[in-house]
Design a protein around this motif. Structure first.
Motif, PDB file in Angstrom:
ATOM      1  N   GLU A  31       0.805  -1.230   0.000  1.00 24.62           N
ATOM      2  CA  GLU A  31       0.000   0.000   0.000  1.00 24.62           C
ATOM      3  C   GLU A  31       0.843   1.288   0.000  1.00 24.62           C
ATOM      4  O   GLU A  31       0.483   2.232  -0.709  1.00 24.62           O
ATOM      5  CB  GLU A  31      -1.045  -0.052   1.124  1.00 24.62           C
ATOM      6  CG  GLU A  31      -2.085  -1.136   0.792  1.00 24.62           C
ATOM      7  CD  GLU A  31      -3.311  -1.164   1.672  1.00 24.62           C
ATOM      8  OE1 GLU A  31      -3.136  -1.170   2.911  1.00 24.62           O
ATOM      9  OE2 GLU A  31      -4.431  -1.211   1.137  1.00 24.62           O
ATOM     10  N   GLU A  69      -5.811   4.350   2.056  1.00 20.34           N
ATOM     11  CA  GLU A  69      -4.759   3.328   1.998  1.00 20.34           C
ATOM     12  C   GLU A  69      -3.757   3.491   3.149  1.00 20.34           C
ATOM     13  O   GLU A  69      -3.260   2.508   3.689  1.00 20.34           O
ATOM     14  CB  GLU A  69      -4.010   3.372   0.653  1.00 20.34           C
ATOM     15  CG  GLU A  69      -4.849   3.092  -0.586  1.00 20.34           C
ATOM     16  CD  GLU A  69      -5.349   1.669  -0.699  1.00 20.34           C
ATOM     17  OE1 GLU A  69      -5.547   0.996   0.331  1.00 20.34           O
ATOM     18  OE2 GLU A  69      -5.570   1.229  -1.831  1.00 20.34           O
ATOM     19  N   HIS A  87      -5.165   1.903   6.106  1.00 19.66           N
ATOM     20  CA  HIS A  87      -5.194   0.435   5.970  1.00 19.66           C
ATOM     21  C   HIS A  87      -3.869  -0.185   6.401  1.00 19.66           C
ATOM     22  O   HIS A  87      -3.823  -1.051   7.264  1.00 19.66           O
ATOM     23  CB  HIS A  87      -5.468   0.022   4.512  1.00 19.66           C
ATOM     24  CG  HIS A  87      -6.805   0.444   4.001  1.00 19.66           C
ATOM     25  ND1 HIS A  87      -7.147   0.408   2.680  1.00 19.66           N
ATOM     26  CD2 HIS A  87      -7.895   0.922   4.664  1.00 19.66           C
ATOM     27  CE1 HIS A  87      -8.388   0.840   2.537  1.00 19.66           C
ATOM     28  NE2 HIS A  87      -8.858   1.172   3.722  1.00 19.66           N
ATOM     29  N   HIS A  91     -11.369  -2.974   5.659  1.00 25.71           N
ATOM     30  CA  HIS A  91     -10.406  -2.675   4.597  1.00 25.71           C
ATOM     31  C   HIS A  91     -11.024  -2.916   3.216  1.00 25.71           C
ATOM     32  O   HIS A  91     -10.988  -2.052   2.343  1.00 25.71           O
ATOM     33  CB  HIS A  91      -9.147  -3.535   4.800  1.00 25.71           C
ATOM     34  CG  HIS A  91      -8.061  -3.233   3.816  1.00 25.71           C
ATOM     35  ND1 HIS A  91      -6.801  -3.727   3.932  1.00 25.71           N
ATOM     36  CD2 HIS A  91      -8.065  -2.490   2.682  1.00 25.71           C
ATOM     37  CE1 HIS A  91      -6.057  -3.301   2.931  1.00 25.71           C
ATOM     38  NE2 HIS A  91      -6.807  -2.549   2.151  1.00 25.71           N
ATOM     39  N   GLU A 145     -12.007  -0.473   0.040  1.00 29.16           N
ATOM     40  CA  GLU A 145     -11.450  -0.650  -1.311  1.00 29.16           C
ATOM     41  C   GLU A 145     -12.513  -0.360  -2.372  1.00 29.16           C
ATOM     42  O   GLU A 145     -12.207   0.194  -3.421  1.00 29.16           O
ATOM     43  CB  GLU A 145     -10.895  -2.076  -1.493  1.00 29.16           C
ATOM     44  CG  GLU A 145      -9.603  -2.357  -0.725  1.00 29.16           C
ATOM     45  CD  GLU A 145      -8.464  -1.438  -1.126  1.00 29.16           C
ATOM     46  OE1 GLU A 145      -8.283  -1.208  -2.327  1.00 29.16           O
ATOM     47  OE2 GLU A 145      -7.763  -0.935  -0.236  1.00 29.16           O
TER      48      GLU A 145
HETATM   49 FE   FE2 Z   1      -6.222  -0.722   1.049  1.00 31.34          FE
END
Ligand code: FE2
Ligand code: FE2
Length: 212
Positions: free
Chosen positions: A54, A84, A87, A167, A171
């Motif tokens: 990421e 991101e 995440h 997560h 996305e």
């Molecule tokens: Fe992600």
């Protein structure tokens, strides 16, 4: 995305950035779905890639952002980077616990760090095609995880389950951003198709190393 959401979060193109403080204590079982070690470790392997994958995606879109002209797209990219960033930081916290149980995972991490460092030498088009490709692949993955969530997470540890589902749902919220950016800058079909194949297989291969 509704006009209301765009108004509420204009700086990120309407993409909602949620900083969720997951808690993972030392006692968390790496087999987070009791009785399903294979599935638990498949997800653990994927988690291990995130703090390498990421940041690479973020770095790529940040560089590409300088060449983008569309204002909405620029705001979307900021939303992409913020989501991101949250995440991989949460995955890294979980991965640290995994490494307490399996110190050899540090070797897998070292390998991934080297690979993503090497990717920095590739052209921006190559890196953006990888990014857009990987992001496209997550769509099918999310659909499967959500549809089968009772089977895959029903009796599992709630913190790991929540991490994965949060997560993957996010996305879907930024699913088009890397693709739109690629189309804005390059638009060539075959390099993007190669990015889809290479990006998907590379992440799957990297995940498999941790899983093994
Ligand atoms: Fe992600
Ligand atoms: Fe993403």
């Amino acid at each position: 995305m509704s006009a209301h959401e765009k108004t509420l979060h204009p700086e990120t193109g309407g993409i909602v950035v949620r900083a969720i403080p997951f808690s993972f204590d030392e006692k968390i079982n790496p087999v987070w779905y009791p009785g399903r070690p294979e599935w638990s470790h498949m997800a653990n392997g994927a988690s291990l890639t995130m703090p390498y994958l990421e940041p690479f995606l973020i770095k790529t879109v940040r560089e590409a952002l300088k060449k983008a002209s569309n204002q909405q797209l620029k705001e979307d990219v900021h939303g992409f980077m913020a989501q991101e960033g949250n995440h991989f930081q949460n995955h890294r916290r979980y991965n640290e616990i995994l490494k307490c149980h399996y110190p050899k995972l540090a070797d897998v991490e070292e390998e991934m760090a080297a690979e993503y460092k090497n990717f920095q030498a590739k052209s921006l088009r190559w890196r953006l095609a990888y990014t857009a490709g990987f992001e496209t692949m997550t769509m099918g993955m999310t659909e499967w995880l959500i549809e089968a969530r009772r089977d895959l997470f029903g009796n599992a540890d709630p913190s790991v389950s929540s991490l994965i589902l949060w997560h993957m749902v996010e996305e879907t919220e930024h699913k088009n951003v890397a693709y739109d950016l690629y189309e804005d800058l390059y638009g060539s079909y075959w390099p993007r198709t190669w990015g889809l194949i290479y990006g998907s297989f590379h992440v799957a291969w990297a995940s498999r190393k941790g899983y093994k």
